[in-house]
Design a protein around this motif. Structure first.
Motif, mmCIF file in Angstrom:
data_model
loop_
_atom_site.group_PDB
_atom_site.id
_atom_site.type_symbol
_atom_site.label_atom_id
_atom_site.label_comp_id
_atom_site.label_asym_id
_atom_site.label_seq_id
_atom_site.Cartn_x
_atom_site.Cartn_y
_atom_site.Cartn_z
ATOM 1 N N ILE B 238 37.713 25.043 42.782
ATOM 2 C CA ILE B 238 37.844 26.509 42.633
ATOM 3 C C ILE B 238 36.865 27.036 41.577
ATOM 4 C CG2 ILE B 238 39.417 28.387 42.004
ATOM 5 C CD1 ILE B 238 41.755 26.591 42.850
ATOM 6 N N LEU B 239 36.112 28.044 41.965
ATOM 7 C CA LEU B 239 35.225 28.697 40.991
ATOM 8 C C LEU B 239 35.973 29.803 40.246
ATOM 9 C CD1 LEU B 239 31.899 29.090 43.014
ATOM 10 C CD2 LEU B 239 32.528 27.298 41.423
ATOM 11 N N ALA B 240 36.740 30.575 41.003
ATOM 12 C CA ALA B 240 37.540 31.653 40.403
ATOM 13 C C ALA B 240 38.663 31.996 41.367
ATOM 14 C CB ALA B 240 36.677 32.871 40.141
ATOM 15 N N TYR B 241 39.749 32.522 40.837
ATOM 16 C CA TYR B 241 40.857 32.913 41.720
ATOM 17 C C TYR B 241 41.491 34.194 41.201
ATOM 18 C CZ TYR B 241 43.636 30.698 38.064
ATOM 19 O OH TYR B 241 44.178 30.360 36.855
ATOM 20 N N ARG B 242 42.149 34.854 42.115
ATOM 21 C CA ARG B 242 42.772 36.132 41.750
ATOM 22 C C ARG B 242 44.012 36.350 42.600
ATOM 23 N NH1 ARG B 242 39.938 41.991 42.222
ATOM 24 N NH2 ARG B 242 41.294 43.054 40.749
ATOM 25 N N ARG B 243 45.066 36.805 41.965
ATOM 26 C CA ARG B 243 46.305 37.047 42.713
ATOM 27 C C ARG B 243 46.399 38.520 43.054
ATOM 28 N NH1 ARG B 243 52.269 34.786 41.172
ATOM 29 N NH2 ARG B 243 53.242 35.376 43.135
ATOM 30 N N GLU B 244 46.690 38.790 44.333
ATOM 31 C CA GLU B 244 46.920 40.178 44.761
ATOM 32 C C GLU B 244 48.255 40.191 45.487
ATOM 33 O OE1 GLU B 244 43.577 41.410 47.102
ATOM 34 O OE2 GLU B 244 42.301 41.659 45.335
ATOM 35 N N GLY B 245 49.309 40.565 44.795
ATOM 36 C CA GLY B 245 50.657 40.514 45.376
ATOM 37 C C GLY B 245 51.038 39.069 45.616
ATOM 38 N N ASN B 246 51.388 38.731 46.860
ATOM 39 C CA ASN B 246 51.755 37.351 47.189
ATOM 40 C C ASN B 246 50.549 36.532 47.605
ATOM 41 O OD1 ASN B 246 54.465 37.655 46.672
ATOM 42 N ND2 ASN B 246 54.863 38.485 48.744
ATOM 43 N N GLN B 247 49.435 37.199 47.729
ATOM 44 C CA GLN B 247 48.248 36.510 48.233
ATOM 45 C C GLN B 247 47.331 36.048 47.094
ATOM 46 O OE1 GLN B 247 45.812 37.964 51.812
ATOM 47 N NE2 GLN B 247 44.462 38.339 50.065
ATOM 48 N N TRP B 248 46.780 34.855 47.269
ATOM 49 C CA TRP B 248 45.817 34.332 46.296
ATOM 50 C C TRP B 248 44.434 34.362 46.941
ATOM 51 C CZ3 TRP B 248 46.924 32.724 41.324
ATOM 52 C CH2 TRP B 248 48.285 32.653 40.995
ATOM 53 N N ASN B 249 43.477 34.917 46.230
ATOM 54 C CA ASN B 249 42.085 34.869 46.684
ATOM 55 C C ASN B 249 41.374 33.796 45.877
ATOM 56 O OD1 ASN B 249 42.553 37.059 48.338
ATOM 57 N ND2 ASN B 249 41.857 38.536 46.807
ATOM 58 N N TYR B 279 34.316 36.758 39.910
ATOM 59 C CA TYR B 279 33.897 36.205 38.618
ATOM 60 C C TYR B 279 34.336 37.087 37.454
ATOM 61 C CZ TYR B 279 30.978 32.317 40.174
ATOM 62 O OH TYR B 279 30.544 31.121 40.685
ATOM 63 N N VAL B 280 34.214 38.400 37.666
ATOM 64 C CA VAL B 280 34.488 39.318 36.555
ATOM 65 C C VAL B 280 35.990 39.545 36.383
ATOM 66 C CG1 VAL B 280 34.114 41.657 35.676
ATOM 67 C CG2 VAL B 280 32.238 40.442 36.769
ATOM 68 N N LYS B 281 36.666 39.794 37.483
ATOM 69 C CA LYS B 281 38.091 40.155 37.405
ATOM 70 C C LYS B 281 39.019 38.953 37.568
ATOM 71 C CE LYS B 281 39.205 44.233 37.769
ATOM 72 N NZ LYS B 281 39.591 45.156 36.695
ATOM 73 N N GLY B 282 38.507 37.900 38.206
ATOM 74 C CA GLY B 282 39.374 36.764 38.498
ATOM 75 C C GLY B 282 39.544 35.826 37.326
ATOM 76 N N ASP B 283 40.425 34.843 37.512
ATOM 77 C CA ASP B 283 40.641 33.826 36.470
ATOM 78 C C ASP B 283 39.853 32.581 36.834
ATOM 79 O OD1 ASP B 283 42.542 35.331 34.981
ATOM 80 O OD2 ASP B 283 43.934 35.012 36.662
ATOM 81 N N LYS B 284 39.537 31.802 35.806
ATOM 82 C CA LYS B 284 38.809 30.549 36.030
ATOM 83 C C LYS B 284 39.794 29.395 35.856
ATOM 84 C CE LYS B 284 35.226 33.319 35.726
ATOM 85 N NZ LYS B 284 36.024 34.525 35.454
ATOM 86 N N PRO B 285 39.625 28.315 36.628
ATOM 87 C CA PRO B 285 40.544 27.193 36.494
ATOM 88 C C PRO B 285 40.499 26.565 35.103
ATOM 89 C CG PRO B 285 39.104 26.916 38.406
ATOM 90 C CD PRO B 285 38.607 28.089 37.662
ATOM 91 N N ASN B 286 39.332 26.541 34.470
ATOM 92 C CA ASN B 286 39.209 26.001 33.107
ATOM 93 C C ASN B 286 38.653 27.111 32.215
ATOM 94 O OD1 ASN B 286 39.656 23.384 34.278
ATOM 95 N ND2 ASN B 286 37.543 23.572 35.004
ATOM 96 N N GLU B 287 38.808 26.932 30.940
ATOM 97 C CA GLU B 287 38.262 27.942 30.023
ATOM 98 C C GLU B 287 36.753 28.043 30.146
ATOM 99 O OE1 GLU B 287 41.248 28.466 26.270
ATOM 100 O OE2 GLU B 287 39.149 27.995 25.900
ATOM 101 N N GLU B 288 36.125 26.852 30.112
ATOM 102 C CA GLU B 288 34.690 26.804 30.387
ATOM 103 C C GLU B 288 34.574 26.605 31.885
ATOM 104 O OE1 GLU B 288 31.679 27.063 28.736
ATOM 105 O OE2 GLU B 288 32.970 27.965 27.218
ATOM 106 N N PRO B 289 34.281 27.643 32.638
ATOM 107 C CA PRO B 289 34.399 27.524 34.085
ATOM 108 C C PRO B 289 33.420 26.520 34.676
ATOM 109 C CG PRO B 289 33.345 29.572 33.491
ATOM 110 C CD PRO B 289 33.768 28.924 32.236
ATOM 111 N N TYR B 290 33.964 25.773 35.629
ATOM 112 C CA TYR B 290 33.086 24.908 36.398
ATOM 113 C C TYR B 290 32.445 25.797 37.455
ATOM 114 C CZ TYR B 290 31.741 22.043 40.345
ATOM 115 O OH TYR B 290 31.041 21.496 41.383
#
Lengths: 217, 295
Positions: B238-249, B279-290
């Motif tokens: 995962i590069l970045a992820y974002r939750r929108e309601g019940n859905q994960w992007n 990238y901007v709004k989503g979360d990264k799996p690690n602090e230093e993103p892979y």
């Protein structure tokens, strides 16, 4: 550098009519109260102030940023401002002399003679020196404080050269040097050199200030 | 020399922002899109490239040379900022005269042709022109001294789609002429999707990636799934992820790998705008993103 000078002349050209009107109004007021000589010097000084206006125009359109992407360096930009100042002062004293002499004749403050013509030309020369000295002080002030604050600090550019003159006068008095006509004549003869040295110092100060600035707006 | 512009470890620190070791290069005949959110460092990068601000570290070389080493280099660079830099009482004719006095390479007939093509009247004051027309005048001035590299800082921002399409067409024509390149900063990613060959993504002063646009479109993908499936995902994919309601992007950097590894998911093709948002709004799996393709 020609482009930088051309840009300032085009920009200020728009204000030329207003400046002519101001010079006319001043002609009516000053010639009557202080004489043609004072008017000619004042016309040069008034036109020297237009250099600050060119900085305001530059700020409004972020010109400096654009100028630096052209094949010019920061020193060229500063040099062009001093050349434009000399152009403004020359135009100022020329127009001042024409208006002054015409006004003086109409208001009967001047009698047409060879002597008065020589006096007026001499006053035009003095006006040019004085306005260049005053105007060149305003350029480093604008570079340091910006066009808006620089405009307010214009007074400084008049006070500093006058203060220097006063201090020199006091020192001469202290050493018992008498101000004779001969000394005044010698100072006037040396005045172009004094003006050149003054302008060079102001140029170097301006270059030093501008070279340290980051031009992002 | 195949690279027109080489930027290496460009660093500039401010009290509240740092442009951190920015590196990328622009090959001859290509359009490089510089993307990133507002305040990401796009304009700072361009200002540092052009020597308008002093860099703390790093090198910027145009055709292998530093910018301040020769005035000739500046003859070969055309720049368009986000607004016109000529005072409002000037006319296109006077702008032409000013530029003609500045550039040895100035071509009055080319400028004339651009004015005619853009329907710009020679004697009309700049203050009477619309924003789009002002931009066209800036472009005409930038292209009439025959530059080999065009640098555009948010040049299409604030223009309507028709005007933007016109301007993009001019840029495409410019690059078709041999050996010309463009560095184009914009937050309107759709423009870059149309014309860019390479994309450099700057985020919080750092280059996240610099890649061919075709590679980005081929490799990157978006997976939309529910929580139970999201939990099964290997975080390294995962590069970045974002939750929108019940859905994960979920943004992935290797679409084919994701399709093979996670059989029950649909991997959609992604736009540059989606990527930027993730990238901007989503979360990264690690602090230093892979990040795949990290420069």
């Amino acid at each position: 550098m020609k482009s930088l000078i051309l840009k300032d002349l085009y920009n200020i050209g728009h204000n030329a009519k207003s400046m002519l009107l101001i010079l006319l109004v001043f002609a009516v007021g000053l010639i009557m109260s202080s004489g043609v000589e004072s008017y000619i010097i004042s016309a040069g000084v008034l036109c020297s102030m237009m250099i600050v206006t060119t900085f305001t125009f530059d700020d409004n359109c972020k010109w400096s940023k654009y100028a630096l992407i052209m094949p010019v360096c920061k020193k060229d930009i500063v040099k062009a401002k001093f050349i434009v100042l000399v152009i403004f002062c020359t135009v100022g004293v020329c127009v001042g002399t024409i208006f002054g002499v015409s006004g003086g004749l109409v208001m009967r403050k001047l009698v047409m003679s060879m002597e008065s013509i020589v006096t007026m030309l001499f006053m035009a020369f003095v006006g040019l020196i004085v306005s260049v000295i005053f105007g060149s002080m305003s350029i480093p002030l604008v570079y340091k404080f910006g066009a808006e604050k620089g405009r307010m600090l214009l007074l400084v550019s008049f006070v500093v050269p006058l203060a220097i003159c006063f201090i020199v006068y006091e020192i001469l008095m202290l050493f018992g040097v008498e101000i004779t006509d001969q000394l005044v004549f010698a100072i006037l003869c040396a005045s172009p050199l004094i003006a050149l040295i003054w302008v060079y110092i102001m140029y170097r100060i301006s270059c030093s200030i501008f070279s340290k600035q980051e031009v992002i707006g | 020399m195949d690279e027109i512009l080489q930027i290496k470890d460009l660093t500039k620190s401010y009290r509240d922002f740092k442009l951190d070791r920015v590196s990328f290069s622009i090959p001859k005949g290509s359009i490089m899109g510089l993307i990133g959110e507002n305040g990401a460092g796009k304009s700072t990068t361009i200002n540092a490239i052009l020597g308008l601000i002093k860099k703390d570290k790093g090198t910027v070389r145009f055709w292998g040379k530093e910018l301040d080493s020769s005035k000739q280099i500046k003859e070969n660079i055309g720049v368009v900022f986000d607004g016109i830099n000529f005072y409002e009482t000037l006319t296109p004719e006077k702008v032409g005269k000013i530029c003609a006095a500045a550039y040895k390479q100035w071509d009055s007939s080319t400028y004339q042709k651009f004015l005619e093509r853009f329907s710009l009247s020679k004697g009309k004051e700049i203050k009477t022109l619309s924003k789009g027309m002002k931009m066209k005048l800036s472009i005409a001035a930038a292209l009439s001294h025959r530059p080999k590299l065009l640098i555009l800082d948010e040049a299409t921002s604030g223009l309507d789609p028709v005007m933007r399409a016109d301007i993009l067409e001019i840029f495409a024509e410019f690059v078709r002429e041999g050996g010309h390149s463009i560095l184009m900063s914009s937050h309107i990613t759709t423009d870059l999707e149309k014309v860019a060959d390479y994309i450099t993504f700057i985020h919080r002063g750092k280059v996240l990636f610099c890649k061919r646009k075709s590679e980005l479109c081929r490799d990157y993908g978006m997976i939309r799934c529910e929580s139970d499936l999201f939990e099964k995902f290997d975080r390294a994919d995962i590069l970045a992820y974002r939750r929108e309601g019940n859905q994960w992007n979920i943004l992935v950097g290797d679409k084919e790998m994701a399709k093979n590894k996670y059989k029950n998911v649909v991997v959609d093709t992604i736009t540059i705008e989606d990527m930027l948002l993730m990238y901007v709004k989503g979360d990264k799996p690690n602090e230093e993103p892979y990040i795949k393709g990290f420069v």
